[in-house]
Design a protein around this motif. Structure first.
Motif, short mmCIF file in Angstrom:
data_model
loop_
_atom_site.label_atom_id
_atom_site.label_comp_id
_atom_site.label_asym_id
_atom_site.label_seq_id
_atom_site.Cartn_x
_atom_site.Cartn_y
_atom_site.Cartn_z
N GLU A 4 79.21 13.31 35.70
CA GLU A 4 79.34 14.49 34.85
C GLU A 4 80.46 15.36 35.40
OE1 GLU A 4 76.74 18.46 33.64
OE2 GLU A 4 75.89 16.99 35.02
N ILE A 5 81.41 15.69 34.55
CA ILE A 5 82.50 16.57 34.93
C ILE A 5 82.03 18.01 34.72
CG2 ILE A 5 84.90 17.24 34.51
CD1 ILE A 5 84.41 14.33 35.63
N ILE A 6 82.18 18.83 35.74
CA ILE A 6 81.74 20.22 35.68
C ILE A 6 82.95 21.11 35.40
CG2 ILE A 6 80.62 22.11 36.97
CD1 ILE A 6 78.81 19.62 36.47
N GLU A 7 82.83 21.94 34.40
CA GLU A 7 83.88 22.92 34.08
C GLU A 7 83.69 24.14 34.99
OE1 GLU A 7 87.15 24.52 31.86
OE2 GLU A 7 86.37 22.49 32.05
N VAL A 8 84.72 24.48 35.74
CA VAL A 8 84.68 25.62 36.66
C VAL A 8 85.41 26.78 36.01
CG1 VAL A 8 85.26 26.46 38.96
CG2 VAL A 8 84.65 24.04 38.63
N PRO A 9 84.71 27.90 35.79
CA PRO A 9 85.37 29.04 35.16
C PRO A 9 86.70 29.39 35.84
CG PRO A 9 83.03 29.47 35.40
CD PRO A 9 83.31 28.19 36.14
N VAL A 34 83.62 17.97 45.20
CA VAL A 34 84.63 18.98 44.88
C VAL A 34 85.97 18.49 45.40
CG1 VAL A 34 85.35 21.38 45.14
CG2 VAL A 34 82.91 20.82 45.02
N SER A 35 86.94 18.39 44.50
CA SER A 35 88.29 17.97 44.87
C SER A 35 88.90 18.93 45.87
CB SER A 35 89.19 17.95 43.62
OG SER A 35 88.77 16.96 42.73
N GLY A 36 89.94 18.46 46.54
CA GLY A 36 90.68 19.33 47.45
C GLY A 36 91.05 20.62 46.74
N THR A 37 90.62 21.74 47.32
CA THR A 37 90.78 23.04 46.69
C THR A 37 91.74 23.90 47.51
OG1 THR A 37 88.51 22.84 45.88
CG2 THR A 37 89.52 25.02 45.78
N PRO A 38 92.91 24.17 46.97
CA PRO A 38 93.85 25.04 47.68
C PRO A 38 93.38 26.50 47.59
CG PRO A 38 94.77 24.38 45.58
CD PRO A 38 93.45 23.68 45.71
N PRO A 39 94.12 27.41 48.15
CA PRO A 39 93.73 28.83 48.10
C PRO A 39 93.97 29.42 46.70
CG PRO A 39 95.81 28.62 49.25
CD PRO A 39 95.32 27.23 48.98
N LEU A 67 81.23 24.99 43.66
CA LEU A 67 79.86 24.55 43.91
C LEU A 67 78.87 25.30 43.03
CD1 LEU A 67 80.08 24.33 47.79
CD2 LEU A 67 79.72 22.39 46.23
N GLU A 68 79.05 26.61 42.91
CA GLU A 68 78.15 27.40 42.07
C GLU A 68 78.22 26.98 40.61
OE1 GLU A 68 79.17 31.46 43.00
OE2 GLU A 68 77.88 31.46 44.78
N ALA A 69 79.41 26.59 40.14
CA ALA A 69 79.54 26.11 38.76
C ALA A 69 78.71 24.84 38.54
CB ALA A 69 81.01 25.85 38.43
N ALA A 70 78.50 24.09 39.62
CA ALA A 70 77.71 22.86 39.54
C ALA A 70 76.25 23.09 39.88
CB ALA A 70 78.29 21.82 40.49
N GLY A 71 75.87 24.34 40.12
CA GLY A 71 74.48 24.66 40.39
C GLY A 71 74.04 24.44 41.83
N VAL A 127 81.54 17.43 49.75
CA VAL A 127 80.46 16.75 49.04
C VAL A 127 79.20 17.55 49.34
CG1 VAL A 127 79.11 14.63 48.80
CG2 VAL A 127 81.57 14.50 49.32
N ALA A 128 78.43 17.84 48.31
CA ALA A 128 77.19 18.62 48.48
C ALA A 128 76.05 17.94 47.74
CB ALA A 128 77.37 20.03 47.94
N VAL A 129 74.85 18.26 48.15
CA VAL A 129 73.66 17.82 47.42
C VAL A 129 73.56 18.68 46.16
CG1 VAL A 129 71.15 17.61 47.51
CG2 VAL A 129 72.53 17.14 49.55
N ALA A 130 73.30 18.04 45.03
CA ALA A 130 73.23 18.76 43.76
C ALA A 130 72.02 19.67 43.72
CB ALA A 130 73.17 17.77 42.59
#
Length: 130
Positions: A4-9, A34-39, A67-71, A127-130
């Motif tokens: 599932e692709i998560i849309e991040v605001p 979560v892909s590599g996230t720059p600043p 992460l919060e967008a993914a719950g 990588v996080a636990v959902a």
């Protein structure tokens, strides 16, 4: 279970506008990637400029926003990879990182890289636990 692709605001749209072919967050098999996230500024989607501590703080805030967008949250992170353009940034990055993971930090890898095609010095994935 399918991915599932998560849309991040704000941030998903900013990445699409750059034409980068990736999804910031994918959920599958009970995990969140979560892909590599720059600043990235979570309000504008623009790159945050500044020293490595400023950039690290912005990357971790953007990572948490993803992460919060993914719950889920930083508390559920099991693995982190930090990519930085200078291994000399290690201690400064650790000072900021420790504030976000004060107890029981996740497994982590630090990877020095040459550079990116955009102006930033750090990128963090997890990588996080959902």
């Amino acid at each position: 279970m399918k991915k599932e692709i998560i849309e991040v605001p704000v941030l998903s749209a900013a990445v699409r506008a750059l034409g980068v072919p990736l999804s910031l967050v994918t959920r599958a098999a009970g995990l969140v990637f979560v892909s590599g996230t720059p600043p990235l500024d979570i309000l504008t989607g623009r790159l945050v400029k500044g020293d490595i501590e400023t950039q690290t703080e912005a990357s971790l805030k953007a990572l948490n926003h993803c992460l919060e967008a993914a719950g889920t949250s930083l508390d559920n992170v099991v693995m982190v990879r930090i990519y930085a353009v200078n291994s000399g940034f290690y201690n400064a990055i650790n000072r900021v990182y420790a504030r976000h993971f004060p107890e029981n930090p996740p497994s982590r890898t630090f990877v020095p890289v040459a550079s990116w095609p955009m102006e930033f010095d750090i990128e963090i994935e997890c990588v996080a636990v959902a």
